[in-house]
Design a protein around this motif. Sequence first.
Motif, PDB file in Angstrom:
ATOM      1  N   VAL A 191     -15.945  -7.921  -7.475  1.00  0.00           N
ATOM      2  CA  VAL A 191     -14.914  -7.311  -6.638  1.00  0.00           C
ATOM      3  C   VAL A 191     -13.710  -7.016  -7.526  1.00  0.00           C
ATOM      4  N   LEU A 192     -13.078  -5.878  -7.288  1.00  0.00           N
ATOM      5  CA  LEU A 192     -11.875  -5.494  -8.022  1.00  0.00           C
ATOM      6  C   LEU A 192     -10.757  -5.168  -7.042  1.00  0.00           C
ATOM      7  N   VAL A 193      -9.541  -5.489  -7.436  1.00  0.00           N
ATOM      8  CA  VAL A 193      -8.344  -5.165  -6.660  1.00  0.00           C
ATOM      9  C   VAL A 193      -7.459  -4.281  -7.516  1.00  0.00           C
ATOM     10  N   THR A 194      -7.166  -3.085  -7.030  1.00  0.00           N
ATOM     11  CA  THR A 194      -6.337  -2.137  -7.772  1.00  0.00           C
ATOM     12  C   THR A 194      -4.958  -2.078  -7.126  1.00  0.00           C
ATOM     13  N   PRO A 195      -3.935  -2.654  -7.765  1.00  0.00           N
ATOM     14  CA  PRO A 195      -2.591  -2.633  -7.181  1.00  0.00           C
ATOM     15  C   PRO A 195      -1.855  -1.349  -7.507  1.00  0.00           C
ATOM     16  N   TYR A 196      -1.093  -0.867  -6.555  1.00  0.00           N
ATOM     17  CA  TYR A 196      -0.200   0.261  -6.785  1.00  0.00           C
ATOM     18  C   TYR A 196       1.222  -0.263  -6.633  1.00  0.00           C
ATOM     19  N   LYS A 197       1.665  -0.884  -7.745  1.00  0.00           N
ATOM     20  CA  LYS A 197       2.942  -1.600  -7.779  1.00  0.00           C
ATOM     21  C   LYS A 197       2.976  -2.575  -6.592  1.00  0.00           C
ATOM     22  N   ARG A 198       4.073  -2.639  -5.866  1.00  0.00           N
ATOM     23  CA  ARG A 198       4.120  -3.555  -4.717  1.00  0.00           C
ATOM     24  C   ARG A 198       3.804  -2.835  -3.410  1.00  0.00           C
ATOM     25  N   MET A 219     -10.668   1.899   5.808  1.00  0.00           N
ATOM     26  CA  MET A 219     -10.100   0.758   6.524  1.00  0.00           C
ATOM     27  C   MET A 219      -8.778   0.337   5.877  1.00  0.00           C
ATOM     28  N   ARG A 220      -7.944  -0.297   6.681  1.00  0.00           N
ATOM     29  CA  ARG A 220      -6.679  -0.832   6.190  1.00  0.00           C
ATOM     30  C   ARG A 220      -6.446  -2.223   6.745  1.00  0.00           C
ATOM     31  N   LYS A 221      -5.741  -3.009   5.986  1.00  0.00           N
ATOM     32  CA  LYS A 221      -5.236  -4.304   6.436  1.00  0.00           C
ATOM     33  C   LYS A 221      -3.733  -4.282   6.191  1.00  0.00           C
ATOM     34  N   PRO A 222      -2.930  -4.122   7.218  1.00  0.00           N
ATOM     35  CA  PRO A 222      -1.492  -3.959   7.014  1.00  0.00           C
ATOM     36  C   PRO A 222      -0.817  -5.287   6.700  1.00  0.00           C
ATOM     37  N   SER A 223       0.376  -5.183   6.133  1.00  0.00           N
ATOM     38  CA  SER A 223       1.249  -6.341   5.980  1.00  0.00           C
ATOM     39  C   SER A 223       2.444  -6.134   6.888  1.00  0.00           C
ATOM     40  N   CYS A 280       0.963  -1.198  -2.211  1.00  0.00           N
ATOM     41  CA  CYS A 280      -0.299  -1.522  -1.562  1.00  0.00           C
ATOM     42  C   CYS A 280      -1.327  -1.789  -2.648  1.00  0.00           C
ATOM     43  N   ALA A 281      -2.548  -2.078  -2.240  1.00  0.00           N
ATOM     44  CA  ALA A 281      -3.652  -2.241  -3.188  1.00  0.00           C
ATOM     45  C   ALA A 281      -4.928  -1.783  -2.518  1.00  0.00           C
ATOM     46  N   THR A 282      -5.885  -1.344  -3.332  1.00  0.00           N
ATOM     47  CA  THR A 282      -7.207  -1.022  -2.806  1.00  0.00           C
ATOM     48  C   THR A 282      -8.208  -2.049  -3.324  1.00  0.00           C
ATOM     49  N   ILE A 283      -9.185  -2.365  -2.504  1.00  0.00           N
ATOM     50  CA  ILE A 283     -10.269  -3.261  -2.890  1.00  0.00           C
ATOM     51  C   ILE A 283     -11.497  -2.398  -3.169  1.00  0.00           C
ATOM     52  N   ILE A 330      -5.680 -12.329  -4.733  1.00  0.00           N
ATOM     53  CA  ILE A 330      -5.166 -11.514  -5.842  1.00  0.00           C
ATOM     54  C   ILE A 330      -4.161 -10.484  -5.327  1.00  0.00           C
ATOM     55  N   ALA A 331      -4.472  -9.875  -4.186  1.00  0.00           N
ATOM     56  CA  ALA A 331      -3.616  -8.813  -3.640  1.00  0.00           C
ATOM     57  C   ALA A 331      -2.288  -9.343  -3.131  1.00  0.00           C
ATOM     58  N   GLY A 332      -2.244 -10.615  -2.769  1.00  0.00           N
ATOM     59  CA  GLY A 332      -1.006 -11.181  -2.250  1.00  0.00           C
ATOM     60  C   GLY A 332      -0.627 -10.582  -0.914  1.00  0.00           C
ATOM     61  N   ASP A 333       0.656 -10.224  -0.779  1.00  0.00           N
ATOM     62  CA  ASP A 333       1.133  -9.724   0.514  1.00  0.00           C
ATOM     63  C   ASP A 333       1.139  -8.201   0.599  1.00  0.00           C
ATOM     64  N   ARG A 334       0.440  -7.545  -0.308  1.00  0.00           N
ATOM     65  CA  ARG A 334       0.382  -6.080  -0.257  1.00  0.00           C
ATOM     66  C   ARG A 334      -0.461  -5.596   0.923  1.00  0.00           C
ATOM     67  N   PRO A 335      -0.110  -4.476   1.544  1.00  0.00           N
ATOM     68  CA  PRO A 335      -1.041  -3.811   2.462  1.00  0.00           C
ATOM     69  C   PRO A 335      -2.290  -3.417   1.687  1.00  0.00           C
ATOM     70  N   LEU A 336      -3.448  -3.459   2.335  1.00  0.00           N
ATOM     71  CA  LEU A 336      -4.719  -3.230   1.647  1.00  0.00           C
ATOM     72  C   LEU A 336      -5.473  -2.054   2.239  1.00  0.00           C
ATOM     73  N   ARG A 337      -6.257  -1.397   1.391  1.00  0.00           N
ATOM     74  CA  ARG A 337      -7.129  -0.308   1.813  1.00  0.00           C
ATOM     75  C   ARG A 337      -8.486  -0.484   1.140  1.00  0.00           C
ATOM     76  N   LEU A 338      -9.525  -0.039   1.814  1.00  0.00           N
ATOM     77  CA  LEU A 338     -10.861  -0.026   1.225  1.00  0.00           C
ATOM     78  C   LEU A 338     -11.719   0.976   1.972  1.00  0.00           C
ATOM     79  N   VAL A 339     -12.871   1.287   1.382  1.00  0.00           N
ATOM     80  CA  VAL A 339     -13.870   2.121   2.036  1.00  0.00           C
ATOM     81  C   VAL A 339     -15.104   1.263   2.242  1.00  0.00           C
ATOM     82  N   ALA A 340     -15.495   1.087   3.493  1.00  0.00           N
ATOM     83  CA  ALA A 340     -16.571   0.165   3.852  1.00  0.00           C
ATOM     84  C   ALA A 340     -17.875   0.892   4.111  1.00  0.00           C
TER      85      ALA A 340
END
Length: 278
Positions: A57-64, A254-258, A66-69, A94-104
């Motif tokens: 699994v990889l987490v790609t952060p876009y500064k603070r 999909m998204r997981k908001p903060s 958001c991040a994509t999984i 790893i993502a911490g409190d960032r909003p998250l996005r992924l494609v499931a």
Amino acid sequence: MQTRQIEIAAFSPDHLEAAVALSRQAGWPHRPQDWQMALTLSEGVVAIENDRVVGTVLVTPYKRDCATINMVIVDETMRGRGLGRRLMEVALQIAGDRPLRLVATTEGLPLYEKLGFHETGTVLQHQGLAGKIGAPAGTSATTAGDLPGIIGLDRLAFGADREKLITYLAQVGEFAVIRRNGVVSGFACLRPFGRGEVIGPVVAADIDDARKLIEHHIAGRLGRFLRVDTTAETGLSPWLDTLGLAHVGGGIAMRKPSAGDVAARTATTFALASQALG
């Protein structure tokens, strides 16, 4: 064997060869270079059983912002044992409190919903051999001075600062732009990926500009294998079919908001950034 007997380790370049093998097992087209790009831009972990990589699994952060999984893969012999959830739980840390996005995938949807993700749309993957088309009017290749404008426009469209990603894409691929009054008003990237090349991300003010930017990259690539990912809401899918780029599948955005996830788009995104990696 239970997942507690599996070691979770930081994803390093030493794991790339095994990761490529896992993606091939899953039917993904990723080359070693595609995995290298993803790892360069990301942080992640691998699951190891008896010195064998059985999950990624990889987490790609876009500064603070958001991040994509990305690149969530479990070896087919290990599925149904909770390893996917374990990898995702580490990714969330790893993502911490960032909003998250992924494609499931459909198979992964139940797990992501349990972890707080919700559906936001449908990703449509198109691919095929490029046909013969003429170069559109109004588009051009980028100059060195266009990159800040591309980064700024992408930030508005995506709702997050992806400067590192866009800069990397400029090194390994090429951009086409539309300028109005000397200002970049739309762009599309083309880069090597998988079996051929992928067009995306594409950001444009409207569907006509999006078509022109995609046509810019298709023109002159007769017979080359191309992939374009879009979303159902853009209305581009039927048009891509007419170009010989058939709809072959896709996924669920999909998204997981903060608590602070208030970013809003002010432009139209015609290809998902997550697909730029996976």
